[in-house]
Write an enzyme that holds these catalytic residues in place. Structure first.
Site, short mmCIF file in Angstrom:
data_model
loop_
_atom_site.label_atom_id
_atom_site.label_comp_id
_atom_site.label_asym_id
_atom_site.label_seq_id
_atom_site.Cartn_x
_atom_site.Cartn_y
_atom_site.Cartn_z
N LYS A 77 0.86 -1.19 0.00
CA LYS A 77 0.00 0.00 0.00
C LYS A 77 0.90 1.24 0.00
O LYS A 77 1.92 1.26 0.69
CB LYS A 77 -0.88 -0.02 1.24
CG LYS A 77 -1.89 1.12 1.31
CD LYS A 77 -2.79 1.00 2.53
CE LYS A 77 -3.87 2.08 2.55
NZ LYS A 77 -4.74 1.96 3.75
N SER A 152 -9.62 2.00 2.81
CA SER A 152 -8.76 2.74 1.92
C SER A 152 -7.76 1.86 1.18
O SER A 152 -7.15 2.32 0.22
CB SER A 152 -7.99 3.82 2.70
OG SER A 152 -7.16 3.22 3.67
N SER A 176 -9.82 -0.25 7.08
CA SER A 176 -9.25 -0.19 5.73
C SER A 176 -8.57 -1.46 5.23
O SER A 176 -8.21 -1.51 4.06
CB SER A 176 -8.26 0.96 5.63
OG SER A 176 -8.96 2.15 5.42
N1 GLN Z 1 -13.16 4.52 6.22
C1 GLN Z 1 -12.45 4.96 7.37
C2 GLN Z 1 -11.96 6.37 7.17
O1 GLN Z 1 -12.25 6.89 6.16
C3 GLN Z 1 -11.32 4.03 7.69
C4 GLN Z 1 -10.10 4.30 6.90
C5 GLN Z 1 -8.93 3.49 7.36
O2 GLN Z 1 -9.04 2.51 8.08
N2 GLN Z 1 -7.75 3.96 6.99
O3 GLN Z 1 -11.31 6.95 7.98
#
Ligand code: GLN
Length: 486
Positions: A77, A152, A176
């Site tokens: 990532k 994400s 995410s």
């Molecule tokens: N969807 C959540 C956010 O937008 C989680 C994102 C994540 O775990 N990085 O913050």
């Protein structure tokens, strides 16, 4: 071997160790698949770097110094900094940025022998649930290219699902790893907060961020997690000062009598019937394997949304202050003085969602609002963690859906950030409590899209979670299903 790209990490590792294939052959095959960047999953690919690592792996395989995963490809990532590939965190503000060092997780996987295929697309600074917030365009879901891959870590999930990489790293702050794994029909685990070093992981919300592996099976996740974890206390003071565990050795333990807690709050209004049906059928499989389902309560589940969307932006507003055009990445071209340079750089470099969160975060931390928002959220965060400890008096692991629906279509939530926030409801509680959580393929729902079962364990119980997931994967074949054409 024409289907190298469909082999598991375990199978590839064993073919490499017995020299039935070389690391260069494997790398070449995967590079051929990532050419043209299908699904927009990658942000940086450099075949010379990948092949050089593969050649070094072949040398180690030849001279008997190979690591356990020597020559097996992985992709990272773009939140992990890397010396050999650009790192952007999906943001324009870091376009062209190259780190002088590798993140600990990247370095450990390389030490275990893994060859890097490049960097994977993600929501900007890991803020999002659909990968629609990447400055470099969204990632497509390989099961239906009109749909989001989740976020994400959307590039990570799509790459594994599409056979572009046998495994990938992801990060999980509020879901995410688990949610894109669920949307793309793969397996992912977020370990206990502190298990994996955050050194070199670009910070979003430091008290929540955790690294973890994403792969086709629990067994493959166990192989990567074993290599990724372990204390790194000098470089990340929140990493747990304890050695990693052999998460692989404990697979295949019986789950006869395992008490699986079913939180009432995860099965109420808002859970789509198709997701519920898939989750229910996975739970019935568990009963067949000898587990017992125990009803439990996680009464503050709903509060995890406001609590998370106060705490995470608060931390983000502080973490992202370092991107000011002085040391990293983009700097505005025309400006009058230093403050003007900061303002223009940040206005040009950050996307809308990142700006929204910086503003929310600065607001909840500001004098006069701190007590009402940030402090209150911290108190409820503790109560959410306590609720889990109460629940774990009655059960060993907790199971439920990862997300209320299957992957949605592009644009469906694009102008409604709150709709995305609400979809995080089942992954946020474990994040706020710092507990390990997994997504395990559990069948298919509307539009023949994958559904993930979430398993949540108590602190340091990754081995138990991975084993529970592995047992299910031995009894079912959902994790072996592939999108058409892969
Ligand atoms: N969807 C959540 C956010 O937008 C989680 C994102 C994540 O775990 N990085 O913050």
């Amino acid at each position: 071997m024409s289907d190298l790209h469909n082999l598991s990490v375990k199978a590839l590792a064993s073919l490499l160790q017995t020299k039935e294939v070389s690391a260069v052959e494997v790398a070449t095959r995967f590079l051929a698949r990532t050419g043209g960047n299908p699904h927009n999953a990658f942000l940086d690919i450099d075949s010379e770097v990948t092949l050089a690592q593969a050649r070094a792996s072949d040398a180690k395989l030849a001279d008997g110094t190979a690591g356990p995963l020597e020559g097996v490809p992985v992709a990272h990532k773009d939140v992990f900094v890397t010396r050999d590939f650009a790192t952007t965190a999906g943001s324009k503000i870091l376009s062209g940025y190259r780190s002088p060092f590798d993140a600990t997780v990247v370095q450990r996987l390389r030490t275990a022998g893994m060859v890097s295929l490049g960097k994977l697309n993600c929501d900007e600074f890991a803020m999002g649930s659909a990968n629609e917030n990447s400055a470099y365009g969204p990632v497509q879901n390989p099961w239906d290219t009109a749909r989001v891959p989740g976020g994400s870590s959307g590039g990570s999930a799509a790459a594994v699902a599409a056979g572009l990489a046998p495994a990938a790293t992801g990060t999980d702050t509020g879901g995410s790893i688990r949610q894109p794994a669920s949307f793309c029909g793969i397996t992912g685990i977020k370990p206990t907060y502190g298990r994996a070093s955050r050194y070199g992981m670009i910070a979003y919300a430091s008290s929540l961020d955790q690294a973890g592996p994403m792969a086709r099976s629990a067994e493959d996740c166990a192989l990567l997690l074993r290599a990724m974890c372990g204390g790194d206390i000098d470089r990340d003071s929140t990493s747990l000062d304890m050695p990693t565990e052999d998460f692989v050795a404990s697979l295949n333990s019986s789950i006869e009598g395992l008490r699986i807690g079913i939180p009432q709050e995860f099965f109420g209004e808002g859970l789509a019937p198709d997701v519920r049906a898939a989750v229910d059928s996975a739970l019935r499989e568990y009963e067949k394997l000898g587990a017992k389902l125990v009803p439990i309560r996680l009464p503050r589940t709903e509060l995890s949304i406001p609590v998370y969307y106060i705490i995470a932006p608060a931390e983000a507003s502080s973490n992202l202050s370092r991107f000011d055009g002085v040391k990293f990445g983009h700097r505005a071209k025309d400006y009058t003085d230093l403050v003007d340079m900061y303002k223009k750089t940040r206005a040009e470099g950050f996307g809308n969602e990142v700006k929204r969160r910086i503003m929310t975060g600065a607001y909840v931390l500001s004098h006069g609002y701190y007590d009402a928002y940030y402090l209150q959220a911290q108190k409820i965060r503790r109560m959410i963690a306590d609720d889990f400890q109460n629940a774990f008096k009655q059960c060993d692991v907790i199971a439920g859906p990862v997300a209320p629906t299957v992957a949605w279509k592009f644009g469906d939530n694009a102008n409604d950030p709150v709709a995305d926030y609400l979809a995080d409801i089942f992954t946020l509680p474990a994040s706020l409590a710092g507990l390990p959580g997994m997504s395990v393929p559990a069948g298919f729902g509307a539009g023949n899209m994958p559904v993930g079962l979430q398993l949540i364990g108590n602190y340091f119980k990754e081995a138990q979670l991975l084993n529970a997931a592995h047992r299910l994967q031995q009894a079912t074949d959902f994790h072996l299903q592939k999108p058409a054409g892969v």
